[in-house]
Design a protein around this motif. Sequence first.
Motif, PDB file in Angstrom:
ATOM      1  N   ARG A   1       0.839  -1.201   0.000  1.00  0.00           N
ATOM      2  CA  ARG A   1       0.000   0.000   0.000  1.00  0.00           C
ATOM      3  C   ARG A   1       0.877   1.256   0.000  1.00  0.00           C
ATOM      4  O   ARG A   1       0.618   2.206  -0.734  1.00  0.00           O
ATOM      5  CB  ARG A   1      -0.922  -0.014   1.219  1.00  0.00           C
ATOM      6  CG  ARG A   1      -1.953   1.088   1.230  1.00  0.00           C
ATOM      7  CD  ARG A   1      -2.891   1.006   2.429  1.00  0.00           C
ATOM      8  NE  ARG A   1      -3.786  -0.137   2.322  1.00  0.00           N
ATOM      9  CZ  ARG A   1      -3.788  -1.177   3.150  1.00  0.00           C
ATOM     10  NH1 ARG A   1      -2.939  -1.231   4.156  1.00  0.00           N
ATOM     11  NH2 ARG A   1      -4.639  -2.164   2.990  1.00  0.00           N
TER      12      ARG A   1
ATOM     13  N   MET B   1       0.568   0.680  -4.404  1.00  0.00           N
ATOM     14  CA  MET B   1      -0.301  -0.363  -4.929  1.00  0.00           C
ATOM     15  C   MET B   1      -1.658  -0.307  -4.223  1.00  0.00           C
ATOM     16  O   MET B   1      -1.731  -0.061  -3.020  1.00  0.00           O
ATOM     17  CB  MET B   1       0.337  -1.733  -4.706  1.00  0.00           C
ATOM     18  CG  MET B   1      -0.437  -2.884  -5.297  1.00  0.00           C
ATOM     19  SD  MET B   1       0.402  -4.474  -5.022  1.00  0.00           S
ATOM     20  CE  MET B   1       1.670  -4.367  -6.265  1.00  0.00           C
ATOM     21  N   LYS B   2      -2.712  -0.515  -4.977  1.00  0.00           N
ATOM     22  CA  LYS B   2      -4.045  -0.590  -4.384  1.00  0.00           C
ATOM     23  C   LYS B   2      -4.182  -1.961  -3.726  1.00  0.00           C
ATOM     24  O   LYS B   2      -4.018  -2.990  -4.378  1.00  0.00           O
ATOM     25  CB  LYS B   2      -5.120  -0.405  -5.446  1.00  0.00           C
ATOM     26  CG  LYS B   2      -6.513  -0.376  -4.884  1.00  0.00           C
ATOM     27  CD  LYS B   2      -7.539  -0.104  -5.963  1.00  0.00           C
ATOM     28  CE  LYS B   2      -8.928  -0.102  -5.365  1.00  0.00           C
ATOM     29  NZ  LYS B   2      -9.943   0.139  -6.395  1.00  0.00           N
TER      30      LYS B   2
ATOM     31  N   VAL C   1      -6.493  -4.423  -1.066  1.00  0.00           N
ATOM     32  CA  VAL C   1      -7.658  -4.734  -0.248  1.00  0.00           C
ATOM     33  C   VAL C   1      -7.206  -5.853   0.676  1.00  0.00           C
ATOM     34  O   VAL C   1      -7.030  -6.989   0.255  1.00  0.00           O
ATOM     35  CB  VAL C   1      -8.865  -5.184  -1.100  1.00  0.00           C
ATOM     36  CG1 VAL C   1     -10.033  -5.569  -0.204  1.00  0.00           C
ATOM     37  CG2 VAL C   1      -9.255  -4.097  -2.074  1.00  0.00           C
TER      38      VAL C   1
END
Length: 56
Positions: free
Chosen positions: A27, A31-32, A34
């Motif tokens: 993150r 970078m995205k 979840v």
Amino acid sequence: MNARLSKRGDVDPFYAMELLKLANRKRQSGMKVVSLCLGQPADGAPAAVREAAVAA
């Protein structure tokens, strides 16, 4: 009878924390991410999440 349906609680905390650290590094690098690696499965998902899943 107490049936056990999942072994997800058998993960040593060390591994869970390592996954969290990795997700945080990804993150921070832009970078995205979840992250689903930590949580309290006994509490269940929040109502808004359950409703969104049903609507999807």
